[in-house]
Design a protein around this motif. Structure first.
Motif, PDB file in Angstrom:
ATOM      1  N   GLU A 220      32.409  44.330  28.404  1.00  0.00           N
ATOM      2  CA  GLU A 220      31.854  44.924  29.620  1.00  0.00           C
ATOM      3  C   GLU A 220      30.351  44.666  29.715  1.00  0.00           C
ATOM      4  O   GLU A 220      29.823  44.336  30.791  1.00  0.00           O
ATOM      5  CB  GLU A 220      32.137  46.425  29.642  1.00  0.00           C
ATOM      6  CG  GLU A 220      33.617  46.758  29.788  1.00  0.00           C
ATOM      7  CD  GLU A 220      33.893  48.249  29.617  1.00  0.00           C
ATOM      8  OE1 GLU A 220      32.943  48.989  29.284  1.00  0.00           O
ATOM      9  OE2 GLU A 220      35.043  48.668  29.830  1.00  0.00           O
ATOM     10  N   LEU A 221      29.646  44.804  28.599  1.00  0.00           N
ATOM     11  CA  LEU A 221      28.205  44.536  28.592  1.00  0.00           C
ATOM     12  C   LEU A 221      27.923  43.078  28.917  1.00  0.00           C
ATOM     13  O   LEU A 221      26.990  42.764  29.682  1.00  0.00           O
ATOM     14  CB  LEU A 221      27.610  44.885  27.223  1.00  0.00           C
ATOM     15  CG  LEU A 221      27.667  46.351  26.793  1.00  0.00           C
ATOM     16  CD1 LEU A 221      27.106  46.495  25.376  1.00  0.00           C
ATOM     17  CD2 LEU A 221      26.888  47.228  27.768  1.00  0.00           C
ATOM     18  N   GLY A 246      43.070  47.545  26.576  1.00  0.00           N
ATOM     19  CA  GLY A 246      42.669  47.597  27.970  1.00  0.00           C
ATOM     20  C   GLY A 246      41.881  46.394  28.438  1.00  0.00           C
ATOM     21  O   GLY A 246      41.362  46.403  29.566  1.00  0.00           O
ATOM     22  N   VAL A 247      41.777  45.344  27.607  1.00  0.00           N
ATOM     23  CA  VAL A 247      41.039  44.151  28.019  1.00  0.00           C
ATOM     24  C   VAL A 247      41.670  43.521  29.252  1.00  0.00           C
ATOM     25  O   VAL A 247      40.984  43.163  30.214  1.00  0.00           O
ATOM     26  CB  VAL A 247      40.959  43.130  26.866  1.00  0.00           C
ATOM     27  CG1 VAL A 247      40.449  41.778  27.371  1.00  0.00           C
ATOM     28  CG2 VAL A 247      40.050  43.645  25.758  1.00  0.00           C
ATOM     29  N   GLU A 248      42.996  43.388  29.236  1.00  0.00           N
ATOM     30  CA  GLU A 248      43.704  42.787  30.378  1.00  0.00           C
ATOM     31  C   GLU A 248      43.447  43.596  31.650  1.00  0.00           C
ATOM     32  O   GLU A 248      43.140  43.047  32.709  1.00  0.00           O
ATOM     33  CB  GLU A 248      45.204  42.751  30.095  1.00  0.00           C
ATOM     34  CG  GLU A 248      45.614  41.887  28.926  1.00  0.00           C
ATOM     35  CD  GLU A 248      45.974  40.476  29.352  1.00  0.00           C
ATOM     36  OE1 GLU A 248      45.749  40.139  30.532  1.00  0.00           O
ATOM     37  OE2 GLU A 248      46.473  39.724  28.510  1.00  0.00           O
ATOM     38  N   CYS A 251      39.856  43.114  32.927  1.00  0.00           N
ATOM     39  CA  CYS A 251      39.647  41.818  33.585  1.00  0.00           C
ATOM     40  C   CYS A 251      40.273  41.811  34.980  1.00  0.00           C
ATOM     41  O   CYS A 251      39.683  41.299  35.938  1.00  0.00           O
ATOM     42  CB  CYS A 251      40.236  40.696  32.732  1.00  0.00           C
ATOM     43  SG  CYS A 251      39.332  40.381  31.202  1.00  0.00           S
ATOM     44  N   MET A 252      41.463  42.412  35.092  1.00  0.00           N
ATOM     45  CA  MET A 252      42.125  42.454  36.390  1.00  0.00           C
ATOM     46  C   MET A 252      41.339  43.310  37.386  1.00  0.00           C
ATOM     47  O   MET A 252      41.136  42.920  38.541  1.00  0.00           O
ATOM     48  CB  MET A 252      43.547  42.992  36.235  1.00  0.00           C
ATOM     49  CG  MET A 252      44.389  42.944  37.507  1.00  0.00           C
ATOM     50  SD  MET A 252      46.103  43.469  37.206  1.00  0.00           S
ATOM     51  CE  MET A 252      46.620  42.227  36.012  1.00  0.00           C
ATOM     52  N   SER A 253      40.866  44.463  36.932  1.00  0.00           N
ATOM     53  CA  SER A 253      40.148  45.370  37.829  1.00  0.00           C
ATOM     54  C   SER A 253      38.803  44.804  38.260  1.00  0.00           C
ATOM     55  O   SER A 253      38.312  45.108  39.356  1.00  0.00           O
ATOM     56  CB  SER A 253      39.949  46.730  37.156  1.00  0.00           C
ATOM     57  OG  SER A 253      39.073  46.623  36.044  1.00  0.00           O
ATOM     58  N   VAL A 258      41.261  35.472  33.178  1.00  0.00           N
ATOM     59  CA  VAL A 258      41.540  35.161  31.775  1.00  0.00           C
ATOM     60  C   VAL A 258      41.894  33.674  31.716  1.00  0.00           C
ATOM     61  O   VAL A 258      42.924  33.244  32.225  1.00  0.00           O
ATOM     62  CB  VAL A 258      42.695  36.023  31.228  1.00  0.00           C
ATOM     63  CG1 VAL A 258      43.037  35.588  29.797  1.00  0.00           C
ATOM     64  CG2 VAL A 258      42.310  37.499  31.258  1.00  0.00           C
ATOM     65  N   LEU A 259      41.034  32.890  31.106  1.00  0.00           N
ATOM     66  CA  LEU A 259      41.185  31.437  31.086  1.00  0.00           C
ATOM     67  C   LEU A 259      42.098  30.952  29.979  1.00  0.00           C
ATOM     68  O   LEU A 259      42.678  29.863  30.081  1.00  0.00           O
ATOM     69  CB  LEU A 259      39.810  30.774  30.935  1.00  0.00           C
ATOM     70  CG  LEU A 259      38.763  31.132  31.992  1.00  0.00           C
ATOM     71  CD1 LEU A 259      37.431  30.477  31.656  1.00  0.00           C
ATOM     72  CD2 LEU A 259      39.239  30.708  33.368  1.00  0.00           C
TER      73      LEU A 259
END
Length: 305
Positions: A220-221, A246-248, A251-253, A258-259
């Motif tokens: 997030e930073l 909660g990484v996924e 990224c969606m929010s 996600v590459l």
């Protein structure tokens, strides 16, 4: 399926960064550089993690050259100085102080801006070069990185010095002289000045994270930094499958693509620990990084079109 081309300019600068250390940033940077060279794009891999560079352990350059990195440091002639305090007042970084009738210069605080020199009426201040590190560069092994080949550039800070951004800028300048089609910048971890110097003006930042609470927090930073600098981002999830953090969802929010993903696999860690290249030594490694390199180019085309 045809490989995605570079942007219309024919050049691409990719910064590989992370909000924290240990996420696999160097793993991604070195293998991406290999994929770029093997895909036909002359590449410069620039190790900007000048405090602890290690890209050259995985892709050692042939016949390396080196040059010193120097910064200007003010030197005061006590015989000419009238102790007027103009230099102290002009310094925005607190690098000059007057104590006991003596002008003191604190090298670790000095940014080499020259303000003190310009305001010194008796011309008692001059600037002298001070070595803070070095830049080393050499060609990638031809057999390893054919057909396009490329170079490895390493910025290395001297022990006890703190001018990491100066070393990073010198390493990036050296890479520019080499005129690669693709520049991969292996940035220092975190979001401090050194990270800013490494990712500044990149076409895209690839943020490497891991599915942990710490990984998410620091991701997030790093995303906030990239947005503050106006550089597009994409994410690589390393050790994918080791947990749920909660990484996924993040990224969606935040509309951060996600590459690529590198699975949680003991063999990957073993190859890396031995200084090997996952793209060559893991049975699925080449596919992972070919797909990632293609996704990076697609993302770059999206943001430049």
């Amino acid at each position: 399926m045809a490989s995605t081309p570079l942007p219309p300019s024919g050049r691409l600068t990719v910064a590989v960064a992370s909000g924290k250390g240990g996420t696999g940033k160097t793993l991604v940077a070195t293998n991406l550089a290999l994929m770029a060279a093997r895909g036909g794009s002359p590449v410069a891999l620039v190790d900007c993690d000048a405090d602890a560079p290690n890209d050259a352990l995985f892709l050692p350059p042939t016949d390396p050259l080196a040059e010193s990195v120097e910064v200007p440091l003010p030197v005061v002639d006590a015989n000419a100085c009238i102790l007027c305090g103009a230099c102290r007042d002009a310094c925005a970084y607190g690098a000059i102080r007057i104590l006991g009738g003596t002008v003191l210069v604190f090298p670790e605080l000095c940014h080499g801006c020259g303000a003190c020199v310009s305001v010194c009426a008796p011309h008692a201040i001059t600037e002298q070069p001070r070595r803070v590190g070095e830049v080393e560069w050499g060609r990638l092994d031809v057999a390893l990185a054919r057909p396009a080949g490329g170079s490895v550039v390493t910025g290395r800070l001297d022990v006890g010095e703190v001018k990491t951004p100066a070393v990073i800028r010198a390493a990036r300048d050296r890479a520019t002289v080499l005129r690669p089609a693709v520049t991969i910048l292996d940035a220092p971890p975190g979001v401090a000045c050194s990270a800013v110097a490494a990712v500044r003006s990149a076409d895209i930042i690839v943020l490497v994270t891991e599915p942990t609470a710490f990984g998410l927090h620091d991701l997030e930073l790093a995303v906030d930094l990239a947005r503050e600098m106006g550089v597009p981002v994409g994410v690589v999830i390393n050790r994918d499958g080791m947990g749920e953090s909660g990484v996924e969802e993040y990224c969606m929010s935040e509309d951060v693509p996600v590459l690529g993903r590198i699975p949680f696999d003991r063999r990957v860690a073993e190859i890396y620990a031995e200084g090997g290249l996952v793209a060559d030594e893991h049975p699925d490694g080449a596919a992972w990084f070919e797909q990632l390199w293609d996704a990076v180019k697609r993302r770059a085309l999206e943001v430049t079109s």
